[in-house]
Design an enzyme around this catalytic site. Structure first.
Site, mmCIF file in Angstrom:
data_model
loop_
_atom_site.group_PDB
_atom_site.id
_atom_site.type_symbol
_atom_site.label_atom_id
_atom_site.label_comp_id
_atom_site.label_asym_id
_atom_site.label_seq_id
_atom_site.Cartn_x
_atom_site.Cartn_y
_atom_site.Cartn_z
ATOM 1 N N ASP A 1 32.761 27.816 49.340
ATOM 2 C CA ASP A 1 33.945 27.856 48.479
ATOM 3 C C ASP A 1 33.601 28.191 47.037
ATOM 4 O OD1 ASP A 1 35.633 27.145 50.572
ATOM 5 O OD2 ASP A 1 35.171 25.031 50.312
ATOM 6 N N ILE B 1 27.446 33.068 50.310
ATOM 7 C CA ILE B 1 28.555 33.186 49.357
ATOM 8 C C ILE B 1 29.874 33.370 50.089
ATOM 9 C CG2 ILE B 1 29.550 34.722 47.612
ATOM 10 C CD1 ILE B 1 26.740 35.100 46.494
ATOM 11 N N SER C 1 34.410 29.804 41.523
ATOM 12 C CA SER C 1 34.968 28.794 42.416
ATOM 13 C C SER C 1 36.171 29.390 43.118
ATOM 14 C CB SER C 1 35.382 27.542 41.634
ATOM 15 O OG SER C 1 36.052 26.632 42.480
ATOM 16 N N ARG C 2 36.207 29.201 44.434
ATOM 17 C CA ARG C 2 37.328 29.699 45.217
ATOM 18 C C ARG C 2 38.158 28.551 45.795
ATOM 19 N NH1 ARG C 2 33.247 33.401 45.921
ATOM 20 N NH2 ARG C 2 32.189 32.103 47.460
ATOM 21 N N VAL C 3 38.118 27.402 45.129
ATOM 22 C CA VAL C 3 38.897 26.252 45.566
ATOM 23 C C VAL C 3 40.318 26.392 45.038
ATOM 24 C CG1 VAL C 3 39.085 23.751 45.521
ATOM 25 C CG2 VAL C 3 36.837 24.829 45.616
#
Length: 228
Positions: free
Chosen positions: A148, A144, A173-175
């Site tokens: 991303d 994790i 989502s870490r985009v």
């Protein structure tokens, strides 16, 4: 182009996956790299690297490639077995201390080349197993923190008939917005109103209204217009 890497999977499960890909017509642009569960741990350890080398060949040729690792939990167990045979001291939860470095070095090979280098791209989709739905275990938290974002599939939702059984509370989502496509970025929240949509002024569904600053008190405290 797609590369599917089965790591330590049962032969019947791999055959079923290949049958689905063939029925959907995906085998025309898919490479399958397989190590079965009864193969030596060395083969299970080297399988994702061999699959990534194949994917990088097509990426450097200017193509967009997707590689699926199924799954990196088996890869971590194979690396733990090799480390124990080499008499390396175990770390957290009996896994080697450098298992994070092993997986991060593998997944960081996914990239998007510049146009001068062909413009190809490589997208990695690692799959991991959670035991007793514990997403805070050692290997899941490692993956994790490297990736991303994650899509968490809940067995409880699957038993209730919810398909796909995606737990939206644990799937994030870490985009960043600059990397999102226009359809997704259209709903990106604005910086001046963190709870509102950039498309219109209505609050996003499921979110509380934006926090607003309370009105300033009047300098005339005896006036009736002063707020309470």
């Amino acid at each position: 182009m797609c590369v599917y890497c089965a790591i330590g999977q049962r032969a019947s499960a791999v055959a079923k996956t290949i049958a689905v890909l063939r029925d959907k017509g995906a085998m025309d642009h898919t490479i399958v790299v397989v190590t079965e569960g009864n193969d030596p741990p060395g083969l299970a350890y080297i399988a994702p690297y061999a699959a990534t080398s194949l994917a990088e060949h097509f990426m450097e040729a200017g193509r967009d490639v997707l590689i699926v690792y199924d799954d990196l939990t088996q890869h971590a167990r194979a690396y733990r077995e090799l480390s124990l045979l080499l008499r390396r001291p175990p770390g957290r939860e009996a896994f080697p201390g450098d298992i994070f470095y092993i997986h991060s070095r593998l997944l960081e090979r996914a990239t998007h080349l510049r146009s001068e280098l062909g413009g190809g791209s490589l997208t990695a989709l690692p799959i991991i197993e959670t035991e007793a739905q514990d997403i805070s275990a050692y290997i899941p938290t490692n993956l994790i923190s490297i990736t991303d974002g994650q899509i968490y599939l809940s067995p409880s939702l699957f038993e209730l008939g919810v398909l796909p059984a995606v737990d939206v509370g644990k799937s994030v989502s870490r985009v960043g917005g600059k990397a999102q496509r226009r359809l997704i970025a259209r709903w990106r929240v604005t910086s001046n109103s963190p709870m509102r949509s950039s498309r219109n002024s209505r609050p996003l569904p499921g979110l509380a209204p934006a926090w607003t600053k309370p009105p300033a008190r009047s300098s005339n405290m005896g006036s009736e217009s002063a707020p309470a």
